[in-house]
Design a protein around this motif. Structure first.
Motif, PDB file in Angstrom:
ATOM      1  N   LYS A  20       0.759  -1.210  -0.065  1.00 28.72           N
ATOM      2  CA  LYS A  20       0.040  -0.007  -0.126  1.00 28.72           C
ATOM      3  C   LYS A  20       0.917   1.212  -0.068  1.00 28.72           C
ATOM      4  N   GLY A  39      -0.821   4.267   9.380  1.00 28.36           N
ATOM      5  CA  GLY A  39       0.281   3.805   9.970  1.00 28.36           C
ATOM      6  C   GLY A  39       1.635   5.035  10.341  1.00 28.36           C
ATOM      7  N   VAL A  59       0.160  -1.064  21.140  1.00 31.52           N
ATOM      8  CA  VAL A  59      -0.993  -1.848  20.129  1.00 31.52           C
ATOM      9  C   VAL A  59      -0.127  -2.373  18.994  1.00 31.52           C
ATOM     10  N   ILE A  60       0.717  -1.457  18.426  1.00 30.80           N
ATOM     11  CA  ILE A  60       1.278  -2.058  17.227  1.00 30.80           C
ATOM     12  C   ILE A  60       2.364  -3.095  17.510  1.00 30.80           C
ATOM     13  N   MET A  66      -5.661  -0.156  16.931  1.00 27.74           N
ATOM     14  CA  MET A  66      -6.176   0.988  17.735  1.00 27.74           C
ATOM     15  C   MET A  66      -7.643   1.102  17.521  1.00 27.74           C
ATOM     16  N   GLY A  91      -4.435   2.541   4.774  1.00 24.63           N
ATOM     17  CA  GLY A  91      -4.468   1.859   6.041  1.00 24.63           C
ATOM     18  C   GLY A  91      -5.847   2.549   6.942  1.00 24.63           C
ATOM     19  N   ARG A  94      -9.973   0.531   8.503  1.00 22.54           N
ATOM     20  CA  ARG A  94      -9.406  -0.916   8.413  1.00 22.54           C
ATOM     21  C   ARG A  94     -10.307  -1.778   9.136  1.00 22.54           C
ATOM     22  N   ASN A 144      13.005  -2.345  -0.010  1.00 23.29           N
ATOM     23  CA  ASN A 144      13.263  -3.526   0.137  1.00 23.29           C
ATOM     24  C   ASN A 144      14.206  -4.058  -0.580  1.00 23.29           C
TER      25      ASN A 144
HETATM   26  P1  AP5 Z   1       0.419   0.107   8.910  1.00 21.32           P
HETATM   27  O1  AP5 Z   1       1.898   0.776   8.773  1.00 21.32           O
HETATM   28  O2  AP5 Z   1      -0.658   0.644   7.947  1.00 21.32           O
HETATM   29  O3  AP5 Z   1       0.887  -1.224   8.463  1.00 21.32           O
HETATM   30  P2  AP5 Z   1       0.132  -2.499   7.488  1.00 21.32           P
HETATM   31  O4  AP5 Z   1      -1.418  -2.341   6.839  1.00 21.32           O
HETATM   32  O5  AP5 Z   1       0.536  -3.753   8.263  1.00 21.32           O
HETATM   33  O6  AP5 Z   1       0.980  -2.191   6.295  1.00 21.32           O
HETATM   34  P3  AP5 Z   1       2.443  -2.286   6.028  1.00 21.32           P
HETATM   35  O7  AP5 Z   1       2.888  -0.638   6.264  1.00 21.32           O
HETATM   36  O8  AP5 Z   1       2.998  -3.323   6.681  1.00 21.32           O
HETATM   37  O9  AP5 Z   1       2.513  -2.536   4.495  1.00 21.32           O
HETATM   38  P4  AP5 Z   1       2.212  -1.975   3.205  1.00 21.32           P
HETATM   39  O10 AP5 Z   1       1.153  -2.569   2.479  1.00 21.32           O
HETATM   40  O11 AP5 Z   1       2.323  -0.305   3.050  1.00 21.32           O
HETATM   41  O12 AP5 Z   1       3.561  -2.300   2.274  1.00 21.32           O
HETATM   42  P5  AP5 Z   1       4.756  -1.753   1.842  1.00 21.32           P
HETATM   43  O13 AP5 Z   1       4.634  -0.843   0.822  1.00 21.32           O
HETATM   44  O14 AP5 Z   1       5.570  -1.123   2.977  1.00 21.32           O
HETATM   45  O15 AP5 Z   1      -0.140   0.070  10.225  1.00 21.32           O
HETATM   46  C1  AP5 Z   1       0.788  -0.361  11.198  1.00 21.32           C
HETATM   47  C2  AP5 Z   1      -0.177  -0.527  12.474  1.00 21.32           C
HETATM   48  O16 AP5 Z   1      -0.696   0.654  13.245  1.00 21.32           O
HETATM   49  C3  AP5 Z   1      -1.224  -1.630  12.485  1.00 21.32           C
HETATM   50  O17 AP5 Z   1      -0.754  -2.868  12.481  1.00 21.32           O
HETATM   51  C4  AP5 Z   1      -2.038  -1.208  13.636  1.00 21.32           C
HETATM   52  O18 AP5 Z   1      -1.501  -1.602  14.785  1.00 21.32           O
HETATM   53  C5  AP5 Z   1      -1.917   0.266  13.606  1.00 21.32           C
HETATM   54  N1  AP5 Z   1      -3.089   0.975  12.666  1.00 21.32           N
HETATM   55  C6  AP5 Z   1      -2.761   1.487  11.337  1.00 21.32           C
HETATM   56  N2  AP5 Z   1      -3.854   1.789  10.800  1.00 21.32           N
HETATM   57  C7  AP5 Z   1      -4.825   1.669  11.736  1.00 21.32           C
HETATM   58  C8  AP5 Z   1      -6.218   1.923  11.778  1.00 21.32           C
HETATM   59  N3  AP5 Z   1      -7.044   2.299  10.719  1.00 21.32           N
HETATM   60  N4  AP5 Z   1      -7.257   1.236  12.799  1.00 21.32           N
HETATM   61  C9  AP5 Z   1      -6.334   0.620  13.999  1.00 21.32           C
HETATM   62  N5  AP5 Z   1      -5.184   0.445  14.130  1.00 21.32           N
HETATM   63  C10 AP5 Z   1      -4.309   0.831  12.850  1.00 21.32           C
HETATM   64  O19 AP5 Z   1       5.558  -3.004   1.310  1.00 21.32           O
HETATM   65  C11 AP5 Z   1       6.059  -3.793   1.914  1.00 21.32           C
HETATM   66  C12 AP5 Z   1       7.567  -4.363   1.773  1.00 21.32           C
HETATM   67  O20 AP5 Z   1       7.422  -5.066   0.510  1.00 21.32           O
HETATM   68  C13 AP5 Z   1       8.365  -3.235   1.330  1.00 21.32           C
HETATM   69  O21 AP5 Z   1       9.843  -3.716   1.845  1.00 21.32           O
HETATM   70  C14 AP5 Z   1       8.466  -2.822  -0.231  1.00 21.32           C
HETATM   71  O22 AP5 Z   1       9.633  -2.291  -0.385  1.00 21.32           O
HETATM   72  C15 AP5 Z   1       8.208  -4.376  -0.814  1.00 21.32           C
HETATM   73  N6  AP5 Z   1       7.264  -4.456  -1.891  1.00 21.32           N
HETATM   74  C16 AP5 Z   1       6.167  -3.646  -1.965  1.00 21.32           C
HETATM   75  N7  AP5 Z   1       5.668  -3.927  -3.090  1.00 21.32           N
HETATM   76  C17 AP5 Z   1       6.287  -4.819  -3.793  1.00 21.32           C
HETATM   77  C18 AP5 Z   1       6.419  -5.542  -4.849  1.00 21.32           C
HETATM   78  N8  AP5 Z   1       5.379  -5.409  -5.924  1.00 21.32           N
HETATM   79  N9  AP5 Z   1       7.133  -6.615  -5.172  1.00 21.32           N
HETATM   80  C19 AP5 Z   1       7.980  -6.863  -4.189  1.00 21.32           C
HETATM   81  N10 AP5 Z   1       8.151  -6.162  -3.145  1.00 21.32           N
HETATM   82  C20 AP5 Z   1       7.459  -5.068  -2.830  1.00 21.32           C
END
Ligand code: AP5
Length: 253
Positions: A20, A39, A59-60, A66, A91, A94, A144
């Protein structure tokens, strides 16, 4: 001047590590709009050691979520300040509860959501991505080691500051985050599927993806399924372009 409702009001949804943040950042390089990442907002509170930050930290780390009302107060208020500007939320919402609160606020403004994109990435590839992720915490930029490595190892491309590992990027917490995605976020996706009455699947693995231009401008919900590097991006950018043709390009801002 805009004559009709062509404002970008869009959600990007997906399991943890589905990309995302990566896809939102990539869109920002091409178009002029605002991204609110739930996030990143929470991590900024943690860094500033606010009351919300202290709560979010615990929480995280546990891989929990949250409370809905706290998130609505945080992100809903920001969305209101954006007014008629183009925006994308990453995000948030959610959970079904958050979605209902957001819908209510937007409906009251007569500005309902216009697009929900779900990044549907198989679970076996995302754990690997999470373990390989390095983050520039102040900006939320992610890297990454194999997909998009930083130009200089261990350093943010823009500021040169050190990259770090997120505390929730480990096998145990990832399992909990995935569980909460299935339990809390999938019902929310179902809500939007029902609302629009239409789901578009783009299956990148079999290369049978429909052209984004074939999606109707009325469709609210788009499901992008992809497992490797550059498969999601061309579809996402085509969908955004066709849904929001009035979106200004980043260079013209
Ligand atoms: P948040 O930061 O939103 O975490 P998440 O939803 O778990 O998503 P991520 O940030 O881990 O992943 P992403 O989908 O953005 O992937 P990314 O682009 O980084 O939230 C963290 C925490 O906050 C939650 O767990 C919760 O506790 C709390 N929270 C947040 N919002 C909330 C809400 N609304 N309500 C309640 N609590 C809340 O990519 C991941 C990796 O993969 C990177 O290294 C990237 O380089 C790599 N990558 C990306 N795309 C590709 C591809 N196409 N091919 C290969 N590698 C790739």
């Amino acid at each position: 001047r805009r004559v009709s409702d062509d404002q970008m009001r869009m959600l990007i949804v997906g399991s943890p590590g589905s990309g995302k943040g990566t896809q939102s950042t990539r869109l920002l390089k091409h178009y002029d709009f605002s991204v609110l990442s739930a996030g990143d907002v929470l991590r900024s509170h943690i860094q500033r050691k606010t009351d919300i930050g202290q709560r979010a930290d615990a929480v995280i780390k546990q891989g929990g979520l949250m409370p809905d009302q706290v998130m609505m107060d945080l992100i809903g208020a920001e969305v209101k300040t954006l007014g008629a500007a183009d925006w994308l939320l990453d995000g948030f919402p959610r959970t079904l509860g958050q979605a209902q609160m957001l819908d209510e606020m937007l409906d009251a403004q007569k500005k309902p959501l216009r697009l929900v994109v779900n990044l549907d990435v198989p679970e076996d590839v995302i754990l690997d991505r999470i373990l390989q992720r390095w983050t520039h915490l102040p900006s939320g930029r992610v890297y990454n080691l194999s997909y998009n490595p930083p130009k200089v190892e261990g350093k943010d491309d823009v500021t040169g500051e050190p990259l770090s590992k997120r505390e929730d990027d480990n096998v145990e917490t990832f399992g909990k985050r995935l569980k909460s995605f299935h339990a809390q976020t999938e019902p929310m996706l179902e809500h939007y599927r029902q609302k629009s009455g239409s789901v578009i699947d783009i299956d990148c693995r079999t290369q049978t993806s429909p052209d984004a231009s074939t999606t109707s401008s009325q469709d609210l919900f788009v499901n992008l399924r992809g497992d490797t590097s550059n498969q999601i991006w061309p579809h996402l950018v085509a969908i955004v372009q066709s849904r929001f043709p009035a979106l200004k390009s980043a260079s013209s801002s």
